[in-house]
Design an enzyme around this catalytic site. Structure first.
Site, short mmCIF file in Angstrom:
data_model
loop_
_atom_site.label_atom_id
_atom_site.label_comp_id
_atom_site.label_asym_id
_atom_site.label_seq_id
_atom_site.Cartn_x
_atom_site.Cartn_y
_atom_site.Cartn_z
N SER A 211 0.86 -1.19 0.00
CA SER A 211 0.00 0.00 0.00
C SER A 211 0.89 1.22 0.00
CB SER A 211 -0.86 0.04 1.26
OG SER A 211 -0.07 0.48 2.36
N ASP A 212 0.39 2.35 -0.46
CA ASP A 212 1.12 3.58 -0.21
C ASP A 212 0.99 3.90 1.28
OD1 ASP A 212 2.64 5.84 -0.42
OD2 ASP A 212 1.61 6.66 -2.15
N ALA A 213 1.77 4.89 1.72
CA ALA A 213 1.88 5.15 3.15
C ALA A 213 0.51 5.39 3.81
CB ALA A 213 2.78 6.36 3.37
N ASN A 214 0.22 4.61 4.79
CA ASN A 214 -1.03 4.72 5.56
C ASN A 214 -2.28 4.52 4.70
OD1 ASN A 214 0.36 5.21 7.89
ND2 ASN A 214 0.16 7.43 7.77
N ALA A 215 -2.12 4.03 3.50
CA ALA A 215 -3.29 3.97 2.61
C ALA A 215 -4.26 2.87 3.01
CB ALA A 215 -2.83 3.78 1.16
#
Ligand code: BGC
Length: 751
Positions: free
Chosen positions: A272-276
């Site tokens: 996932s992208d950051a915190n996505a």
């Protein structure tokens, strides 16, 4: 290890691991120990306790991967903590944003695309991989392959621009560069194309905003670079942050399963992208963090990237309550473990710190960065002064005034998305010009003229030391302005470096205007008023409104953010050791109001300019996609086709003679454009379907051939919801930019 042996080891591990351990493997943490403790930026909250939290989690076996560690000794220490922290001795996977270099910084990605030379991209990423791997990094969050036609969007700088054909070539080349002979080969990284998919269409160019993209655009424009990266063997893909047509990408089963895995056969792991993942709740898709984790796993997102409090920690409960199966979890963990085995981390988890020092100081890397920067520059204009184009500088020029704070700003020369740079070895433009000018007996003097760092908002990247712009203490702008003008007045030529400070572009750095910031135009006006001819070098990553610059400066060279050796490369171009041959990878609009503007639009209702599409501005761009001048000149012969009629499924070859009609050897970027006259959808007025950058010695002719077959003729038809090749007449043009006339045609008959 053979792949069968790897799978057998994974089976063993999976059967021995607890659910908690599996969730840990699926968790990746930032490690923010390297952020500047002095930084006054508070865009991500208080990060001071974050590294300690991560170390606790590592020691408890609840983490499988880390990002943002760049020191080999630290990486070894954290790796030891990881291995000792889980009873299976599973090593951690270290990822990092190796975007355009690690220690040796190459030109920014949009610049690399402007080289129209996939080998430049491949070579640069191979060197970046070697350096990053030497310090213990295993995987690059790159290439960024998001197509965009919105230069307000700051992340335009990280990609290859607006075109799917150029974008796909650059994407595949970067994967080849990063991964070499394949995952696990020495000195390579796993490549992670990102952000799947549609991030470049954020409405209003506002970073992280929602995207609405038609089916037709997705398949024909947005997907091709991802598909090319997957076909080139990318071991990882990163999900995008935003909602795509209403469904957040990270929880989008259609995108991640149907398209990426089922249609393209992607077998690597998905991060996932950051915190996505946790933000699926923020988006209003997931009810809570557990639901967010379940939805991401259901979409096939194997690894969650998080700053803290990961949603995947809730997967244990989710399995126990039956909302997700352990089998689904195992599928994710298997892909992550497979990557660790393929990389050889179980056998060799640590790095040789001494070797890292040697690799990072390899002089051949600096030379490659210089050569890359030469190939990326785009000569936008070059009007004559006293009967001669202003560039390259004539031998009569004996005194050069180099002006503007960007001319001598090492940090800006590198561009955004770099962290491990060495400013002491970064060659600024002023330095480069001074050194090369010295060889010709040219006196080069520098004055900034105006203040440097101006920011409306703090950038999140200011958290890293050396990233925030600064002016010298006690900078007296009025006195400096006057000094710059005086230098210009006394010089034969003024070289003014204009553009954007590097932290005005990149992530979370979109703009609502394309104007040159600060007092740069004032400085240009005052310098031009001295009567000294002005060369403008543009240092930026998005098209800016340079109409006022064109009125005052006969020559404009787009140098982008050229990297560690940028100054030497630019000096070679300015003094004429090398001829520029880069081409624009995007349409350069006249004004911000024209956005989005692409060369590959359909005719729609009336041919453009029959009825003006705007009342107040031309419908044409300032510079066309593919535009770029040379110090030489080229003539194109007639386009020849190997056949004038083929059946669906067959191919023709289009060829053309390209002659260097100038008196110096130079490169030319030969571009093939195609237009389908009619069919089951209206197709763009032209589309790039092939290109070759080639070296043509002065006076010589080279014949260039392009295949035109099913790959070039097919397109995704939204009504048919499938790829089609329409029987039709196809027009072909081959030339030096996207305004080339399409002069010949061939027919495609029903198969
Ligand atoms: C960016 C990604 C990047 C990640 C890790 C995110 O904010 O969108 O492109 O790889 O951070 O730094």
């Amino acid at each position: 290890m053979t792949s069968d042996q790897i799978e057998a080891r994974i089976d063993e591990l999976l059967s021995a691991m607890t659910l908690e351990e599996k969730a840990g493997q699926m968790t990746q943490f930032f490690y923010f120990a390297e952020v500047d403790p002095e930084s006054d930026v508070d865009v991500m909250g208080d990060l001071s306790s974050q590294p300690a939290m991560v170390e606790r989690e590592l020691a408890a076996g609840r983490v499988g991967s880390l990002l943002f560690c760049t020191q080999p000794s630290e990486i070894n220490r954290l790796q030891r903590l990881t291995i000792e922290g889980n009873r299976h001795g599973i090593p951690a996977l270290f990822g990092f944003d190796v975007i355009h270099g690690f220690r040796t910084i190459f030109p920014v990605p949009i610049a690399t695309a402007a080289s129209w030379d996939p080998d430049v991209a491949a070579r640069g990423q191979a060197i970046a991989a070697k350096e990053a791997r030497a310090v213990g990094i295993h995987w690059a969050f790159a290439p960024m392959v998001d197509v965009t036609c919105d230069p307000r969007w700051g992340r335009i700088i990280e990609g290859a621009g607006e075109d799917p054909c150029l974008g796909a070539a650059m994407a595949a080349a970067q994967v080849r560069g990063f991964q070499g002979d394949g995952i696990g080969s020495p000195d390579t990284l796993i490549a992670g194309p990102k952000h799947f998919a549609g991030y470049g269409f954020a409405v209003g160019g506002r970073d992280y905003d929602q995207s609405h993209i038609s089916d037709e655009q997705l398949w024909n424009v947005v997907f091709p670079p991802f598909k090319a990266a997957v076909e080139a063997g990318a071991g990882n893909v990163m999900t995008a942050y935003m909602d795509l047509n209403g469904v957040p990408a990270t929880g989008n089963v259609w995108l991640m399963q149907n398209v990426l895995r089922d249609t393209w056969g992607f077998e690597g792991f998905l991060v996932s992208d950051a915190n996505a993942v946790r933000n699926l709740a923020t988006h209003g898709l997931a009810k809570d963090l557990t639901d967010a984790g379940v939805r991401a796993v259901s979409a096939g997102v194997d690894l969650e990237m998080a700053v803290d409090d990961p949603a995947y920690a809730h997967l244990v409960d989710a399995v126990r309550s039956g909302v997700v199966s352990e089998e689904q979890i195992d599928t994710c963990v298997r892909r992550i473990l497979r990557a660790k085995f393929q990389l050889g981390l179980f056998e060799e988890p640590y790095v040789d710190e001494q070797r890292a020092v040697e690799v990072l100081s390899d002089p051949t890397h600096r030379e490659a960065a210089r050569a890359a920067a030469v190939r990326t520059a785009v000569l936008l204009t070059n009007e004559p002064v006293d009967g001669q184009p202003l560039l390259p500088l004539s031998p009569e020029v004996k005194k050069v005034a180099v002006l503007g704070p960007l001319a001598d700003a090492p940090r800006d020369t590198l561009g955004p998305w770099v962290f491990d740079f060495d400013l002491t070895e970064t060659v600024t433009i002023a330095q480069g010009l001074r050194e090369r000018g010295g060889d010709f007996g040219v006196e080069v003097e520098y004055a900034p003229g105006i203040r440097h760092g101006q920011r409306t908002f703090a950038s999140m990247f200011d958290l890293w030391e050396g990233n925030a712009p600064v002016d010298p203490e006690g900078f007296d702008e009025e006195a400096e302005f006057a000094r710059a003008v005086e230098l210009a007045a006394g010089a034969d030529v003024a070289v003014l470096v204009l553009g954007e400070w590097q932290n005005m572009i990149g992530e979370a750095a979109s703009r609502s205007s394309l104007e040159l910031p600060g007092r740069q135009l004032d400085l240009l006006d005052a310098v031009a008023a001295t009567g000294t001819p002005v060369v403008v070098l543009l240092m930026n990553g998005r098209p800016l409104d340079v109409r006022p610059v064109m009125e005052k400066a006969p020559a404009i060279l787009e140098v982008w953010y050229p990297g560690s050796q940028g100054g030497h490369a630019i000096a070679a171009l300015v003094f004429g050791d090398e001829s520029p041959a880069g081409r624009l990878p995007f349409t350069w609009p006249r004004s911000v109001g024209q956005i989005p503007m692409v060369y590959s639009h359909t005719i729609s209702h009336e041919p453009e300019n029959q009825w003006r599409r705007y009342w107040d501005v031309e419908s044409t761009p300032l510079f066309a996609f593919g535009h770029g001048l040379s110090y030489s000149s080229f003539a194109y012969g007639d386009v020849n086709l190997s056949a004038t009629s083929i059946s669906v499924g067959e191919s023709v070859t289009a060829s053309v003679d390209v002659t260097n009609t100038g008196d110096r050897d130079a490169d030319e970027v030969v571009q093939l454009y195609l237009h389908q006259r009619w069919g089951t959808a209206s197709r763009p007025v032209r589309e790039l379907k092939g290109f070759q950058r080639l070296f043509v010695p002065a006076g010589q002719t080279v014949t260039v051939e392009f295949p035109v077959g099913p790959e070039q003729l097919r397109y995704w038809n939204a009504a048919a919801h499938d790829w089609v090749i329409d029987p039709s007449l196809f027009d072909v043009g081959i030339g030096g930019d996207s305004t080339v006339e399409l002069t010949v045609s061939f027919e495609v008959r029903e198969g």
